[in-house]
Design an enzyme around this catalytic site. Sequence first.
Site, PDB file in Angstrom:
ATOM      1  N   THR B 145      -6.799  20.428  44.794  1.00  0.00           N
ATOM      2  CA  THR B 145      -7.709  20.229  45.929  1.00  0.00           C
ATOM      3  C   THR B 145      -9.161  20.216  45.468  1.00  0.00           C
ATOM      4  OG1 THR B 145      -8.599  21.252  47.946  1.00  0.00           O
ATOM      5  CG2 THR B 145      -7.620  22.737  46.345  1.00  0.00           C
ATOM      6  N   SER B 186     -10.769  29.882  50.514  1.00  0.00           N
ATOM      7  CA  SER B 186      -9.686  30.549  51.248  1.00  0.00           C
ATOM      8  C   SER B 186      -8.635  30.983  50.231  1.00  0.00           C
ATOM      9  CB  SER B 186      -9.035  29.605  52.264  1.00  0.00           C
ATOM     10  OG  SER B 186      -8.218  28.655  51.596  1.00  0.00           O
ATOM     11  N   TYR B 188      -5.577  30.025  50.248  1.00  0.00           N
ATOM     12  CA  TYR B 188      -4.895  28.793  49.835  1.00  0.00           C
ATOM     13  C   TYR B 188      -5.653  28.114  48.695  1.00  0.00           C
ATOM     14  CZ  TYR B 188      -4.611  23.784  49.562  1.00  0.00           C
ATOM     15  OH  TYR B 188      -4.571  22.507  49.062  1.00  0.00           O
ATOM     16  N   HIS B 189      -6.956  27.895  48.888  1.00  0.00           N
ATOM     17  CA  HIS B 189      -7.728  27.208  47.840  1.00  0.00           C
ATOM     18  C   HIS B 189      -7.700  28.008  46.539  1.00  0.00           C
ATOM     19  CE1 HIS B 189      -9.575  25.308  51.488  1.00  0.00           C
ATOM     20  NE2 HIS B 189      -9.458  24.242  50.729  1.00  0.00           N
ATOM     21  N   LYS B 192      -4.868  27.353  44.226  1.00  0.00           N
ATOM     22  CA  LYS B 192      -5.014  26.136  43.411  1.00  0.00           C
ATOM     23  C   LYS B 192      -5.904  26.400  42.194  1.00  0.00           C
ATOM     24  CE  LYS B 192      -2.738  23.254  46.274  1.00  0.00           C
ATOM     25  NZ  LYS B 192      -1.807  22.152  46.051  1.00  0.00           N
TER      26      LYS B 192
END
Lengths: 402, 402
Positions: B145, B186, B188-189, B192
């Site tokens: 991302t 976040s 989630y980020h 990654k």
Amino acid sequence: MKILVLGGDGFCGWPASLGLSQSGHEVVIVDNFSRRRIDEELGAQSLTPIVSSTERRKAWHETTGHRIRLAVMDIASQYDRLLALLREEKPQVIVHYAEQRSAPYSMKSPAHKRYTVNNNVNATHNVLCAIVESGLDIHLVHLGTMGVYGYGTAGMRIPEGYLGVKVDGDDGEVSEEILYPTHPGSIYHMTKVLDQDLFAYYAKNDALRITDLHQGIIWGTSTDETSLDERLINRFDYDGDYGTVLNRFLVQAAVGYPLTVHGVGGQTRAFIHIQDMVRCVRLAIENPPERGDRVKIFNQMTETHRVRDLAALVSSMTGAVVENVPDPRKEDAENELHVVNDAFLDLGLRPLTLSNHLLDEINRTAMKYRDRVDLSRIPARSLWTKDLKPGVPVAYRESTGR
Amino acid sequence: MKILVLGGDGFCGWPASLGLSQSGHEVVIVDNFSRRRIDEELGAQSLTPIVSSTERRKAWHETTGHRIRLAVMDIASQYDRLLALLREEKPQVIVHYAEQRSAPYSMKSPAHKRYTVNNNVNATHNVLCAIVESGLDIHLVHLGTMGVYGYGTAGMRIPEGYLGVKVDGDDGEVSEEILYPTHPGSIYHMTKVLDQDLFAYYAKNDALRITDLHQGIIWGTSTDETSLDERLINRFDYDGDYGTVLNRFLVQAAVGYPLTVHGVGGQTRAFIHIQDMVRCVRLAIENPPERGDRVKIFNQMTETHRVRDLAALVSSMTGAVVENVPDPRKEDAENELHVVNDAFLDLGLRPLTLSNHLLDEINRTAMKYRDRVDLSRIPARSLWTKDLKPGVPVAYRESTGR
């Protein structure tokens, strides 16, 4: 202060717990005894005869009058119990040693790689998540490693966590301070890089107060507190997975096994005596960051040495033979290492440096318990890739068939 | 080539699988259907009526004559099955979409944070570990991302993964190229970012060939292949957790719900149309790195837009009202974003950019299925910290009591 020591039964956690208790802090050890189980898995044991956690803590009370309590849980998989413990104990500080800490163990097989990643990442993330959910203002002090930096830094000194860089921008050069770019040398070291990313995120999003201690290789085994009673003795690893280089050499010398130098022994590494580790953790606890600060990073090391120089030193002390064996790790044959460690010095640390006096003391411990050594556990057999060879001396290679 | 598409039943995975199959590749989808289960958990559903994986794949065969096979497994927890699949199928390429991919979902609760970290890290690490253990020379293409970079980069263009910096050394300034310093917004980020560290390690230690695609926000929902038959239709998320901004605005317009702009809408983000995502994945597969290369990183985005400008655009197209609501995320109110994306352009990508024609097409889809919309699922209720407020319009705040 009330302090939870996660992994407080282990090699660093136990002497740190005693040191903090002796300083007047209230200490609760949280441990799942995974390190004792790994001894069983590997068919290895500590050179020193360590007693159970219950006996150790009883001995501590009898010797000093202080009490250290114990909570048995696996923080990587038992989040709800961890959260309940935080809510019940309301600690001001958590010291986090609860990770698989051997690089060779982390490289032994796919299952060991996967265990190390799963255990270390979830342990650290659960602690962070539980601190936020508890709503308590807890200072988290984490044991990191100098190994996150990597060792390819000729021509510059490794700063304490953050590196000043200049970048070309649209309107000329811009100066920034960034987390030092990482170059971990094993799966284990890489998990400490992942930890560092987790810390940076939680410090920013949730304003957690976090200190990360990038520690060098520990040498020595006993501290002022572990020496008070035989039952307080700390573990002393000499096996190819958990034995760190200088301690391992001293045991090898004690049992007449060649000092096995991997490759040409040109690896330069950072070191710290275990007594100084205890002092540093106390200094870190007493000097926390503020809420909203970035993660506070210390280089917890006091000197650097080249592996072949350490072998030569132990050889000259003991008469042991040095043997160059294959390097089972994927690493540079030679490296320079210059490290900044001003932060702890500025806080008053007066380092114990490598001396014959201290080496003698370790050597006496090694001689005292030499009958407990299993020679077959000494060589490093965990390979970084399939094409590498184990670090076994010639005289022992045939007898084991490897 | 034979290609495993991990997460091949999802929003990106399904159209990518069809695109690769249509190009003549042999595609095997690997999925645990977690995205369909999360719909059930959230009480949400795709705007478009998606059919089962079996029906979809049957329709694909009937429509084109191509076959796509399916292996159902949870790669984050079923390592042995994943390894057995690699040994049996011997793919040349693995495309890895098998991660929890919503930032708001990752922030909903401690359990959601922990699921996202545990699932995403173990999924990625298991794939890497299994490739090494299989001994196969598999090219891994991963969906990353743009969010790993963070959005605080006024005055410079974000390069494709690696940043040239100058550092003060003992003998003057040294130039180096480093992984771009990360600033994930976040949990989630952040996963990654952890993936990126895992990739760097495995590319170095095991010489794995890895491509990481740092993708912008997807807009659009259908591709040349999903449009061939109603049963091939792709999912279209409009809810506060999984709906991405432009698609969500178009659904909000279709049902007469205010276009909810978080804060002042000054967030500038990178975008890419879903059809271009499919093209980029194919280009990445056809242009792999060599063994021993560092991780190859592409910025998989084609344009940047500010959120309030997108709202104004959709408003002017549809007559929808724009409403500024509280920002449930911890983020800068305003940011600039300049991104390098030369690598895909050099490989021949001719981007589909934001146009009334393409927006009209999405708008027609939104109008066609508007009766399936549950208004209560639209606002973003997942809060980055407890002191923030959900992004609910005034008219709806009282009716829901939040």
